[in-house]
Design a protein around this motif. Sequence first.
Motif, PDB file in Angstrom:
ATOM      1  N   ARG A 264       0.994  -0.844   0.427  1.00 50.07           N
ATOM      2  CA  ARG A 264      -0.044   0.362   0.106  1.00 50.07           C
ATOM      3  C   ARG A 264       0.692   1.455  -0.148  1.00 50.07           C
ATOM      4  O   ARG A 264       0.390   1.803  -0.579  1.00 50.07           O
ATOM      5  CB  ARG A 264      -0.874  -0.255   0.961  1.00 50.07           C
ATOM      6  N   LEU A 265       1.966   1.338   0.969  1.00 45.55           N
ATOM      7  CA  LEU A 265       2.760   2.435   0.930  1.00 45.55           C
ATOM      8  C   LEU A 265       2.993   2.898  -0.782  1.00 45.55           C
ATOM      9  O   LEU A 265       3.921   3.591  -1.170  1.00 45.55           O
ATOM     10  CB  LEU A 265       4.143   2.505   1.830  1.00 45.55           C
ATOM     11  N   ASP A 266       3.732   1.984  -1.518  1.00 46.98           N
ATOM     12  CA  ASP A 266       4.638   1.894  -2.173  1.00 46.98           C
ATOM     13  C   ASP A 266       3.464   1.730  -3.574  1.00 46.98           C
ATOM     14  O   ASP A 266       3.449   3.099  -4.277  1.00 46.98           O
ATOM     15  CB  ASP A 266       4.889   0.545  -2.917  1.00 46.98           C
ATOM     16  N   ASN A 267       2.021   1.367  -3.394  1.00 44.54           N
ATOM     17  CA  ASN A 267       1.274   2.154  -4.587  1.00 44.54           C
ATOM     18  C   ASN A 267       0.451   3.587  -4.102  1.00 44.54           C
ATOM     19  O   ASN A 267       0.817   4.177  -4.827  1.00 44.54           O
ATOM     20  CB  ASN A 267       0.110   1.510  -4.282  1.00 44.54           C
ATOM     21  N   TYR A 272       0.976   9.464  -6.296  1.00 51.14           N
ATOM     22  CA  TYR A 272       1.383  11.378  -6.158  1.00 51.14           C
ATOM     23  C   TYR A 272       2.424  11.714  -7.404  1.00 51.14           C
ATOM     24  O   TYR A 272       2.211  11.874  -8.068  1.00 51.14           O
ATOM     25  CB  TYR A 272       1.810  11.548  -4.698  1.00 51.14           C
ATOM     26  N   GLN A 273       3.026  10.754  -7.486  1.00 51.84           N
ATOM     27  CA  GLN A 273       4.043  10.727  -8.849  1.00 51.84           C
ATOM     28  C   GLN A 273       3.653  11.072  -9.697  1.00 51.84           C
ATOM     29  O   GLN A 273       3.517  11.926 -10.607  1.00 51.84           O
ATOM     30  CB  GLN A 273       5.339   9.813  -8.544  1.00 51.84           C
ATOM     31  N   ASN A 285       9.576  14.330  -0.707  1.00 52.21           N
ATOM     32  CA  ASN A 285       9.249  15.648  -0.430  1.00 52.21           C
ATOM     33  C   ASN A 285       7.757  16.157   0.186  1.00 52.21           C
ATOM     34  O   ASN A 285       7.887  17.145   1.257  1.00 52.21           O
ATOM     35  CB  ASN A 285       9.641  17.302  -0.981  1.00 52.21           C
ATOM     36  N   ILE A 286       6.997  16.169  -0.982  1.00 52.36           N
ATOM     37  CA  ILE A 286       5.584  16.114  -0.248  1.00 52.36           C
ATOM     38  C   ILE A 286       5.147  15.361   0.945  1.00 52.36           C
ATOM     39  O   ILE A 286       4.520  16.090   1.375  1.00 52.36           O
ATOM     40  CB  ILE A 286       4.647  15.782  -1.344  1.00 52.36           C
ATOM     41  N   VAL A 287       5.833  13.951   0.492  1.00 54.02           N
ATOM     42  CA  VAL A 287       5.156  12.886   1.369  1.00 54.02           C
ATOM     43  C   VAL A 287       6.011  13.558   2.506  1.00 54.02           C
ATOM     44  O   VAL A 287       4.794  13.414   3.995  1.00 54.02           O
ATOM     45  CB  VAL A 287       4.984  11.648   0.861  1.00 54.02           C
ATOM     46  N   LEU A 293      -0.996  12.119   3.808  1.00 48.42           N
ATOM     47  CA  LEU A 293      -1.358  11.700   2.140  1.00 48.42           C
ATOM     48  C   LEU A 293      -1.097  10.129   1.985  1.00 48.42           C
ATOM     49  O   LEU A 293      -2.042   9.886   1.106  1.00 48.42           O
ATOM     50  CB  LEU A 293      -0.197  12.358   1.558  1.00 48.42           C
ATOM     51  N   LEU A 294      -0.028   9.176   2.596  1.00 52.92           N
ATOM     52  CA  LEU A 294      -0.088   7.787   3.235  1.00 52.92           C
ATOM     53  C   LEU A 294      -1.279   7.143   3.818  1.00 52.92           C
ATOM     54  O   LEU A 294      -1.061   5.704   3.682  1.00 52.92           O
ATOM     55  CB  LEU A 294       1.579   7.358   2.829  1.00 52.92           C
TER      56      LEU A 294
END
Length: 424
Positions: A264-267, A272-273, A285-287, A293-294
């Motif tokens: 899930r973290l990888d998805n 976002y990318q 940087n955003i996360v 957001l995660l």
Amino acid sequence: MVPMALSFGQLCMRCRSLFCTKTLAVTWQHSNQVQYCSTVIGEPAKTLNGSSFISKNHTSQSRQRWQHKIFFQSDLTVKHLATEATEEKGPKTDVVAYKSPLLPIKDTLPATESQASVGLEAAVEFSALEKISDEEAVSICFPSALPPASISLGDYVDKSETLSKLVQLGVNLWKLEQKPNVGSMLLRLDFNRDVAPRLLFLKEIGVEDSRLGYIVTHNPYVFTENTENLQIRVNYLKSKKFSPETIASMVSRAPYLLNFSVKRLDNRLGFYQQQLNISASNTRNIVARLPKLLCGSLEPVKENLKVCEIELGFKENEIQHIVMAVPKVLIANKRKLTQIFDFLHNTMKVPHQLIAKFPQVLNTKYLRIRERHLFLKYLGKAQYDPALPNYISLDSLVTLPDETFCTNLASATLEDFYLFQKTL
């Protein structure tokens, strides 16, 4: 004939005197028993270490003594009638004992004075000041260590080691009570087996002691996670070039972060990318700045991106700049976002490129922007075009405190600004 009648009369008188004598003897014996029982029941006080004390509830004890008197008098009357019936009918084995319809049906009756005294003493309620033997003390049943049921975890703090240690860490139990089934889960946990290893793991990855209470308050389910799984997720973030300090900061601000699987973290990172069309470095940087957001749902993020593009009319590069400067725009309230943009663009006449250059205005309070703009307009100083004189930047408009805003931008006193606010 006459002598015969005299003999019969004498015989009757002798039988009558014998019957009366026996009846008086039995009655005297039974009256003594009643008197003894009355004396036992009517005893007003008990002796405790040489001193006496009086029972508090005199009315209930008086009523109880009266009932015992009636019971023993009626009981003795029944015994007397049964004795007479047995003597009159002779030694028969099938004699049915007489029972009064007014008496309670009992299997056994006290036959002696000692048994009656023991029965009466057992019926009397024990006092809290009365001494008892060791055998009686051992036989006393104590309540369980934990209350059987409660609506608050606070009732279990003194009895549960886990809850008492969590309170010392700064955990807010009243917030945990609002989560379903969390209270019963915490009461079943063993502090040394279930709680301490997870807390030590959080400290090992760099979480400060002052943040442990916040993490447990918002995510008590971390105690149900295997420490090996937690370590695997931390290792994944390190593989994505998140520094240990950044990971500790992300976990402190987003307590649910380590509850999600590596997949899930990888998805989420890939989403976002791709959606923002930015590099991996900018995604990190955003996360790192907004780790929620995660953890949260992706639907509000998708909706806000469409609002910025379709309703607000921002270009792709402007959206990228806004999100990188203020990541909170991705999860901001849609109504608030459109309300602020409408006031900036349609009322204050600020163009898109200028809003994108100072995206902090989209993350401030609508009332703050409105009050300050109307005050500057009232003074004739509402000028936001950088190409014209007396330019006021949007950043200064929303970030400066009231006193500095009045002195540097409005050239007025703070009292004047407060008086103007009352007219709105």
